[in-house]
Scaffold this motif. Structure first.
Motif, PDB file in Angstrom:
ATOM      1  N   LEU A   1      -1.521   0.575  -1.925  1.00 49.68           N
ATOM      2  CA  LEU A   1      -1.738   1.821  -2.760  1.00 49.68           C
ATOM      3  C   LEU A   1      -1.896   3.244  -2.204  1.00 49.68           C
ATOM      4  O   LEU A   1      -1.552   4.144  -2.549  1.00 49.68           O
ATOM      5  CB  LEU A   1      -2.914   1.482  -3.781  1.00 49.68           C
ATOM      6  CG  LEU A   1      -2.626   0.122  -4.677  1.00 49.68           C
ATOM      7  CD1 LEU A   1      -3.654   0.235  -5.779  1.00 49.68           C
ATOM      8  CD2 LEU A   1      -1.077   0.555  -5.391  1.00 49.68           C
ATOM      9  N   GLU A   2      -2.886   3.102  -1.231  1.00 48.81           N
ATOM     10  CA  GLU A   2      -3.401   4.309  -0.574  1.00 48.81           C
ATOM     11  C   GLU A   2      -2.239   4.942   0.383  1.00 48.81           C
ATOM     12  O   GLU A   2      -2.102   6.002   0.390  1.00 48.81           O
ATOM     13  CB  GLU A   2      -4.612   4.005   0.152  1.00 48.81           C
ATOM     14  CG  GLU A   2      -5.924   4.002  -0.637  1.00 48.81           C
ATOM     15  CD  GLU A   2      -5.894   5.038  -1.601  1.00 48.81           C
ATOM     16  OE1 GLU A   2      -5.886   6.336  -1.363  1.00 48.81           O
ATOM     17  OE2 GLU A   2      -6.154   4.853  -2.978  1.00 48.81           O
ATOM     18  N   VAL A   3      -1.397   4.000   0.724  1.00 50.70           N
ATOM     19  CA  VAL A   3      -0.379   4.514   1.690  1.00 50.70           C
ATOM     20  C   VAL A   3       0.672   5.323   0.824  1.00 50.70           C
ATOM     21  O   VAL A   3       1.304   6.337   1.318  1.00 50.70           O
ATOM     22  CB  VAL A   3       0.428   3.181   2.279  1.00 50.70           C
ATOM     23  CG1 VAL A   3       1.512   3.532   3.199  1.00 50.70           C
ATOM     24  CG2 VAL A   3      -0.581   2.307   3.186  1.00 50.70           C
ATOM     25  N   MET A   4       0.826   4.660  -0.431  1.00 51.21           N
ATOM     26  CA  MET A   4       2.000   5.205  -1.163  1.00 51.21           C
ATOM     27  C   MET A   4       1.344   6.642  -1.885  1.00 51.21           C
ATOM     28  O   MET A   4       2.064   7.545  -1.764  1.00 51.21           O
ATOM     29  CB  MET A   4       2.049   4.376  -2.569  1.00 51.21           C
ATOM     30  CG  MET A   4       2.921   3.142  -2.388  1.00 51.21           C
ATOM     31  SD  MET A   4       3.267   2.202  -4.021  1.00 51.21           S
ATOM     32  CE  MET A   4       3.305   0.657  -3.608  1.00 51.21           C
ATOM     33  N   ARG A   5       0.034   6.733  -2.181  1.00 47.73           N
ATOM     34  CA  ARG A   5      -0.557   8.074  -2.641  1.00 47.73           C
ATOM     35  C   ARG A   5      -0.300   9.252  -1.569  1.00 47.73           C
ATOM     36  O   ARG A   5       0.294  10.063  -1.838  1.00 47.73           O
ATOM     37  CB  ARG A   5      -2.217   7.694  -2.754  1.00 47.73           C
ATOM     38  CG  ARG A   5      -2.586   8.805  -3.263  1.00 47.73           C
ATOM     39  CD  ARG A   5      -4.104   8.945  -3.156  1.00 47.73           C
ATOM     40  NE  ARG A   5      -5.007   7.923  -3.521  1.00 47.73           N
ATOM     41  CZ  ARG A   5      -5.490   7.790  -4.904  1.00 47.73           C
ATOM     42  NH1 ARG A   5      -5.371   9.054  -5.690  1.00 47.73           N
ATOM     43  NH2 ARG A   5      -6.104   6.715  -5.058  1.00 47.73           N
ATOM     44  N   GLU A   6      -0.500   8.831  -0.179  1.00 45.26           N
ATOM     45  CA  GLU A   6      -0.588   9.644   0.967  1.00 45.26           C
ATOM     46  C   GLU A   6       0.941   9.962   0.988  1.00 45.26           C
ATOM     47  O   GLU A   6       1.262  11.250   1.270  1.00 45.26           O
ATOM     48  CB  GLU A   6      -1.031   9.023   2.166  1.00 45.26           C
ATOM     49  CG  GLU A   6      -2.790   9.293   2.174  1.00 45.26           C
ATOM     50  CD  GLU A   6      -3.085  10.654   1.696  1.00 45.26           C
ATOM     51  OE1 GLU A   6      -2.773  11.486   2.529  1.00 45.26           O
ATOM     52  OE2 GLU A   6      -3.993  10.790   0.848  1.00 45.26           O
ATOM     53  N   ALA A   7       1.807   8.981   1.094  1.00 41.80           N
ATOM     54  CA  ALA A   7       3.295   9.394   1.223  1.00 41.80           C
ATOM     55  C   ALA A   7       3.750  10.109   0.074  1.00 41.80           C
ATOM     56  O   ALA A   7       4.383  11.272   0.517  1.00 41.80           O
ATOM     57  CB  ALA A   7       3.862   7.978   1.086  1.00 41.80           C
TER      58      ALA A   7
ATOM     59  N   THR B   1       1.247  -1.542  -8.808  1.00 38.80           N
ATOM     60  CA  THR B   1       2.174  -2.704  -9.134  1.00 38.80           C
ATOM     61  C   THR B   1       1.017  -4.168  -9.215  1.00 38.80           C
ATOM     62  O   THR B   1       1.075  -5.095 -10.238  1.00 38.80           O
ATOM     63  CB  THR B   1       3.205  -3.313  -7.895  1.00 38.80           C
ATOM     64  OG1 THR B   1       2.307  -3.179  -6.754  1.00 38.80           O
ATOM     65  CG2 THR B   1       4.260  -2.259  -8.025  1.00 38.80           C
ATOM     66  N   PHE B   2       0.200  -4.338  -8.466  1.00 39.53           N
ATOM     67  CA  PHE B   2      -0.949  -5.196  -8.581  1.00 39.53           C
ATOM     68  C   PHE B   2      -2.086  -4.343  -8.282  1.00 39.53           C
ATOM     69  O   PHE B   2      -2.032  -3.491  -7.460  1.00 39.53           O
ATOM     70  CB  PHE B   2      -0.759  -6.449  -7.501  1.00 39.53           C
ATOM     71  CG  PHE B   2       0.087  -7.451  -7.956  1.00 39.53           C
ATOM     72  CD1 PHE B   2       1.467  -7.279  -8.197  1.00 39.53           C
ATOM     73  CD2 PHE B   2      -0.529  -8.793  -8.328  1.00 39.53           C
ATOM     74  CE1 PHE B   2       2.302  -8.421  -8.820  1.00 39.53           C
ATOM     75  CE2 PHE B   2       0.342  -9.711  -8.766  1.00 39.53           C
ATOM     76  CZ  PHE B   2       1.734  -9.612  -9.163  1.00 39.53           C
ATOM     77  N   VAL B   3      -3.190  -5.016  -8.958  1.00 37.11           N
ATOM     78  CA  VAL B   3      -4.488  -4.323  -9.016  1.00 37.11           C
ATOM     79  C   VAL B   3      -5.024  -4.226  -7.531  1.00 37.11           C
ATOM     80  O   VAL B   3      -5.534  -3.257  -7.251  1.00 37.11           O
ATOM     81  CB  VAL B   3      -5.624  -4.748  -9.906  1.00 37.11           C
ATOM     82  CG1 VAL B   3      -7.005  -4.036  -9.559  1.00 37.11           C
ATOM     83  CG2 VAL B   3      -5.184  -4.702 -11.191  1.00 37.11           C
ATOM     84  N   GLY B   4      -4.687  -5.052  -6.829  1.00 36.28           N
ATOM     85  CA  GLY B   4      -5.295  -5.285  -5.334  1.00 36.28           C
ATOM     86  C   GLY B   4      -4.456  -5.279  -4.281  1.00 36.28           C
ATOM     87  O   GLY B   4      -4.538  -5.271  -3.128  1.00 36.28           O
TER      88      GLY B   4
END
Lengths: 206, 258
Positions: A87-93, A80-83
């Motif tokens: 993001l890593e939480v979503m990837r793991e989920a 959604t935003f580059v920073g």
């Protein structure tokens, strides 16, 4: 939650991803936020198939079916935003959900900028979930302000701006004003409602 | 070019230099901005500066990530394991944080210059960079609006606010154009279409963009860079202090996850 034993289909993966919530907004899934761009499934040949022995007598007897190789699942996510720190939480989920759905599958979860995530990607269900969570969804742009042209490419950046007023998610009033273009998360701005005298957060149009 | 495999060795070396410049500019400015967390003059600005800093460091992480794809190096190692002299940020972001007017003047100069540079790079022949830049530009739009608002507010202020803005512009003016310090390998970037326009052309476009605003507000337009050849080297004592701050945890425990 569904657990699939046989070959997995993209539709089953999309359905599983629709159960993965945004890390900060549990009522809205990453699918409804428009974060999932693509899902691909490749069936890897089993060692027997690779060796040309899949149809050999004995194959079935050993409980191995012809198409019994592992699935390779690839999920593309749009930040959604580059920073964005989530993001890593979503990837793991996503990884955890898919490994539960299809044990043994090879799961690759990748972030891509192949197209910029835009607030236009949030579905009507997602917008409703945002409202119910106390966030003002991004305002629907008028025809002259559609951030995408006919071919779906983002238009001029000059059209990206914050509305001076948004609908209050608490009381529905339009008597609101922008307090701060920046908020507690990169994706949000802060407004104040004069009718119910409550501050609220709104999603920035990007 | 869809990825690293499509690059000639010369083009790759030049691209590595460009990515380092883009990343270091955002990284260093992001750390200066982060110093306002907790002490900004207004609560709203405390939130804004923290958000801007997070954006910039996020952009830097993405550029270091592209660099990592080319070199095989871990982006964290590129960011935190270099000596201060190996940084390639421009002189504009080499200055210490300064006061609020200084911070806003620098943000305006940097954001306008960066917007000019990114508008060109959106058409880069190196697709991973063009795609990232398309996303970054959408976020930078909000930074630009923030800096633009503050430049106008300070310029219109009577007395101290305007005086501080003028002092900041006098100090930063000679370094503003260092965002466009030409690269040693610029010829290779241009030839490969990675950088669609030369730095001198980008600097001209930037001046054309800010001239009417400065004229309207009665502010002195920044001059030419004082020492363009050294616009991205010879870092200040202030930067060396900042480097000590942002590498402190890493130097204490390189394997720490945080």
């Amino acid at each position: 939650m569904t657990v699939v034993a046989g070959p997995i289909t993209p539709a089953e993966i999309w359905a599983a991803l629709a159960e993965v919530p945004d890390p900060e907004i549990p009522l809205v899934s990453i699918v409804d936020l428009g974060i999932v761009r693509a899902v691909t499934v490749t069936r890897l040949p089993s060692p027997e198939v690779a060796d040309g022995r899949a149809d050999a007598p004995g194959g079935i007897a050993r409980g191995i079916e012809a198409s019994d190789g592992p699935d390779r699942v690839r999920v593309e996510l749009l930040p959604t935003f580059v920073g964005c720190p989530a993001l890593e939480v979503m990837r793991e989920a996503v990884r955890e959900r898919l490994e539960l759905l299809a044990p043994g599958a090879e799961v690759a979860v990748e972030f891509t900028f192949a197209e910029p995530w835009s607030t236009e990607r949030i579905t009507p269900t997602g917008r409703d979930g945002l409202r119910r969570s106390g966030f003002a969804p991004p305002e629907t742009q008028g025809p002259g302000q559609d951030p995408r042209d006919a071919s779906g490419r983002p238009r001029d950046l000059a059209l990206l701006q914050l509305a001076p007023a948004m609908t209050c998610p608490h009381c529905g009033s339009r008597r609101t004003r922008l307090e701060n273009a920046f908020g507690p998360a990169l994706c949000r701005a802060i407004y104040h409602c004069a009718a119910c005298r409550q501050p609220f957060e709104a999603f920035k149009a990007v | 070019m869809s990825g690293p495999a499509a690059l000639s060795p010369r083009a790759q070396a030049a691209l590595e230099e460009l990515l380092l410049v883009l990343a270091d500019d955002e990284f260093v400015l992001g750390y200066w901005d982060s110093e306002w967390t907790g002490i900004a003059p207004l609560l709203e600005e405390d939130v804004a500066m923290s958000s801007l800093a997070q954006d910039e460091i996020g952009h830097a992480r993405a550029y270091y990530g592209l660099l990592g794809e080319l070199t095989g190096r871990d982006p964290d190692a590129i960011a935190y394991d270099r000596d201060p002299d190996a940084f390639r940020h421009c002189r504009l972001v080499d200055h210490a944080r300064g006061d609020w007017a200084f911070t806003m003047a620098r943000r305006y100069l940097y954001d306008t210059a960066d917007a000019t540079r990114l508008a060109a790079l959106a058409a880069s022949s190196y697709r991973p960079l063009a795609e990232l830049v398309a996303k970054v530009r959408r976020e930078e739009t909000y930074h630009l609006a923030h800096a633009d608002g503050w430049l106008r507010r300070l310029a219109a202020a009577e007395g101290e606010g305007r005086e501080r803005l003028l002092a900041a512009l006098a100090a930063l003016g000679p370094d503003a154009a260092t965002v466009f310090t030409p690269f040693g390998s610029e010829g290779d970037l241009l030839k490969a279409g990675i950088l669609p326009f030369p730095s001198v052309e980008l600097e001209r476009r930037w001046r054309d963009a800010i001239r009417p605003v400065f004229a309207q507000l009665g502010l002195p337009l920044p001059g030419a860079a004082a020492d363009p050849a050294r616009g991205r080297t010879d870092h200040s004592v202030a930067f060396r202090w900042l480097w000590g701050e942002f590498t402190a945890v890493r130097r204490l425990d390189p394997a720490a996850a945080w």
